[in-house]
Design a protein around this motif. Structure first.
Motif, PDB file in Angstrom:
ATOM      1  N   HIS A 155       0.623  -1.316   0.263  1.00 26.31           N
ATOM      2  CA  HIS A 155       0.259   0.078   0.387  1.00 26.31           C
ATOM      3  C   HIS A 155       1.033   1.196   0.002  1.00 26.31           C
ATOM      4  O   HIS A 155       0.787   2.093   0.175  1.00 26.31           O
ATOM      5  CB  HIS A 155      -0.873  -0.147   0.760  1.00 26.31           C
ATOM      6  N   SER A 156       2.290   1.113   0.247  1.00 26.24           N
ATOM      7  CA  SER A 156       3.116   2.658   0.906  1.00 26.24           C
ATOM      8  C   SER A 156       3.888   2.408  -0.375  1.00 26.24           C
ATOM      9  O   SER A 156       4.201   3.679  -1.151  1.00 26.24           O
ATOM     10  CB  SER A 156       3.359   2.189   2.122  1.00 26.24           C
ATOM     11  N   HIS A 157       4.327   1.808  -1.221  1.00 22.70           N
ATOM     12  CA  HIS A 157       5.662   1.192  -1.803  1.00 22.70           C
ATOM     13  C   HIS A 157       4.602   0.650  -3.453  1.00 22.70           C
ATOM     14  O   HIS A 157       4.833   0.131  -3.478  1.00 22.70           O
ATOM     15  CB  HIS A 157       6.680   0.881  -2.056  1.00 22.70           C
ATOM     16  N   GLN A 158       4.953   1.386  -4.551  1.00 25.58           N
ATOM     17  CA  GLN A 158       4.691   0.274  -5.542  1.00 25.58           C
ATOM     18  C   GLN A 158       5.756  -0.606  -5.508  1.00 25.58           C
ATOM     19  O   GLN A 158       6.935  -0.249  -6.541  1.00 25.58           O
ATOM     20  CB  GLN A 158       4.533   1.419  -6.698  1.00 25.58           C
ATOM     21  N   MET A 159       5.648  -1.563  -6.060  1.00 22.11           N
ATOM     22  CA  MET A 159       7.059  -2.924  -6.201  1.00 22.11           C
ATOM     23  C   MET A 159       5.443  -4.134  -6.529  1.00 22.11           C
ATOM     24  O   MET A 159       4.649  -4.292  -6.135  1.00 22.11           O
ATOM     25  CB  MET A 159       7.499  -3.122  -5.010  1.00 22.11           C
ATOM     26  N   SER A 160       6.173  -4.910  -7.122  1.00 24.65           N
ATOM     27  CA  SER A 160       5.713  -6.122  -7.702  1.00 24.65           C
ATOM     28  C   SER A 160       6.019  -7.203  -7.135  1.00 24.65           C
ATOM     29  O   SER A 160       7.178  -6.846  -5.924  1.00 24.65           O
ATOM     30  CB  SER A 160       6.367  -6.998  -9.325  1.00 24.65           C
ATOM     31  N   SER A 161       5.479  -8.677  -7.328  1.00 27.54           N
ATOM     32  CA  SER A 161       5.661  -9.410  -5.743  1.00 27.54           C
ATOM     33  C   SER A 161       6.714 -10.093  -5.661  1.00 27.54           C
ATOM     34  O   SER A 161       7.478 -10.466  -5.289  1.00 27.54           O
ATOM     35  CB  SER A 161       4.486 -10.366  -6.110  1.00 27.54           C
ATOM     36  N   PHE A 162       7.237 -10.020  -7.053  1.00 26.47           N
ATOM     37  CA  PHE A 162       8.336 -10.670  -7.279  1.00 26.47           C
ATOM     38  C   PHE A 162       9.660 -10.156  -6.187  1.00 26.47           C
ATOM     39  O   PHE A 162      11.109 -10.648  -6.103  1.00 26.47           O
ATOM     40  CB  PHE A 162       8.973 -10.942  -9.043  1.00 26.47           C
ATOM     41  N   GLN A 163       9.613  -8.210  -6.960  1.00 27.15           N
ATOM     42  CA  GLN A 163      10.487  -7.828  -6.327  1.00 27.15           C
ATOM     43  C   GLN A 163      10.475  -7.406  -4.794  1.00 27.15           C
ATOM     44  O   GLN A 163      11.849  -7.426  -3.709  1.00 27.15           O
ATOM     45  CB  GLN A 163      10.378  -6.344  -6.741  1.00 27.15           C
ATOM     46  N   GLN A 164       9.478  -7.111  -3.888  1.00 23.63           N
ATOM     47  CA  GLN A 164       9.089  -8.205  -2.597  1.00 23.63           C
ATOM     48  C   GLN A 164       9.816  -8.982  -2.177  1.00 23.63           C
ATOM     49  O   GLN A 164      10.939  -8.887  -0.639  1.00 23.63           O
ATOM     50  CB  GLN A 164       7.716  -7.979  -1.584  1.00 23.63           C
ATOM     51  N   SER A 165       9.289  -9.832  -2.965  1.00 23.35           N
ATOM     52  CA  SER A 165      10.253 -11.538  -2.263  1.00 23.35           C
ATOM     53  C   SER A 165      11.948 -11.409  -2.605  1.00 23.35           C
ATOM     54  O   SER A 165      12.669 -11.767  -1.905  1.00 23.35           O
ATOM     55  CB  SER A 165       9.593 -12.626  -3.956  1.00 23.35           C
ATOM     56  N   LEU A 166      12.184 -10.814  -3.466  1.00 26.61           N
ATOM     57  CA  LEU A 166      13.823 -10.404  -3.513  1.00 26.61           C
ATOM     58  C   LEU A 166      14.289 -10.457  -2.595  1.00 26.61           C
ATOM     59  O   LEU A 166      15.194 -10.850  -1.634  1.00 26.61           O
ATOM     60  CB  LEU A 166      14.401 -10.092  -4.706  1.00 26.61           C
ATOM     61  N   HIS A 167      13.835  -9.038  -2.283  1.00 23.38           N
ATOM     62  CA  HIS A 167      14.754  -8.275  -1.159  1.00 23.38           C
ATOM     63  C   HIS A 167      14.885  -8.672   0.624  1.00 23.38           C
ATOM     64  O   HIS A 167      15.774  -8.361   1.164  1.00 23.38           O
ATOM     65  CB  HIS A 167      13.940  -7.016  -1.078  1.00 23.38           C
ATOM     66  N   VAL A 168      12.806  -9.295   0.251  1.00 25.64           N
ATOM     67  CA  VAL A 168      13.404  -9.589   1.650  1.00 25.64           C
ATOM     68  C   VAL A 168      13.421 -11.042   2.287  1.00 25.64           C
ATOM     69  O   VAL A 168      14.405 -11.045   2.870  1.00 25.64           O
ATOM     70  CB  VAL A 168      11.354 -10.503   1.913  1.00 25.64           C
ATOM     71  N   THR A 169      13.781 -11.944   0.798  1.00 22.17           N
ATOM     72  CA  THR A 169      14.567 -13.279   1.244  1.00 22.17           C
ATOM     73  C   THR A 169      15.559 -12.785   1.327  1.00 22.17           C
ATOM     74  O   THR A 169      17.084 -13.789   1.449  1.00 22.17           O
ATOM     75  CB  THR A 169      13.941 -14.694   0.545  1.00 22.17           C
TER      76      THR A 169
END
Length: 219
Positions: A155-169
């Motif tokens: 909700h706060s930032h425009q990102m794809s699920s793969f982008q979030q998955s990449l940086h979280v992992t």
């Protein structure tokens, strides 16, 4: 017996990094983090803690119990949603959460809950069951926080699920590796894998399953 819970976490998070990065490049997305690094780190820590508690609990309670308890995830998600996202839930939502919680509690009080490997010591069953239950409660709490905070990131930032998955992992891989070092489990765990290389097949299959779960949470 294989005991290194954090090695499983580290291995499947590294696998997820490789797969997520491949998809990010394939779809022409940016490899740079979109949100603040501390937010990725917070999700990552909660995610590692949830997964570690989940794997560790299997040493004390049966897989059936773990699967059943995970259906109670609705309750902590609602709590975190109220705190972080200021969500408001209807009475029927709370009623459903309480009903699920009661059903799980009834099962735990009336059925066999300990892991098969622990049933050889009947006098310690309640201790094992209590430890497993505590780990599962922590799992639900951390997992609920991770899911809700990921929702907040979207909700706060425009990102794809793969982008979030990449940086979280990426963070998860680092934190779990540091955990292995601090606990002194890295060398014994690697030694175990070298003595029993067949375990890599199971670890890889587990990583594939975990990747699908992580991406679903990030969608």
């Amino acid at each position: 017996m294989f005991q290194a819970t954090l090695l499983l976490v580290c291995y499947n998070r590294l696998s997820t990094v490789l797969v997520s990065a491949s998809f990010v490049v394939f779809f022409g997305e940016s490899l740079k983090p979109v949100g603040p690094l501390r937010n990725y780190a917070a999700v990552s820590f909660a995610n590692i803690a949830a997964t570690a508690c989940q794997f560790e609990a299997l040493k004390y309670v049966s897989f059936l119990v773990q699967t059943l308890v995970k259906t109670g995830k609705l309750f902590p998600v609602m709590i975190w949603g109220t705190i972080m996202l200021k969500k408001k839930y209807k009475f029927r939502d709370y009623a459903a959460a309480v009903a699920i919680l009661l059903g799980v509690t009834i099962f735990l009080l009336t059925g066999e809950v300990t892991a098969r490997s622990q049933r050889i010591v009947p006098t310690l069953r309640y201790g094992y069951a209590s430890t497993g239950a505590l780990l599962l409660i922590l799992h639900l709490g951390f997992d609920g926080f991770a899911s809700t905070f990921q929702d907040k990131l979207f909700h706060s930032h425009q990102m794809s699920s793969f982008q979030q998955s990449l940086h979280v992992t990426l963070w998860s891989s680092l934190l779990s590796f540091l955990g292995l070092l601090l606990k002194g489990e890295l060398l014994p765990a690697v030694s175990f894998v070298l003595r029993h290389p067949d375990i890599l097949v199971d670890m890889t299959l587990l990583s594939i399953a975990v990747f699908n779960v992580l991406r679903t949470q990030c969608t």
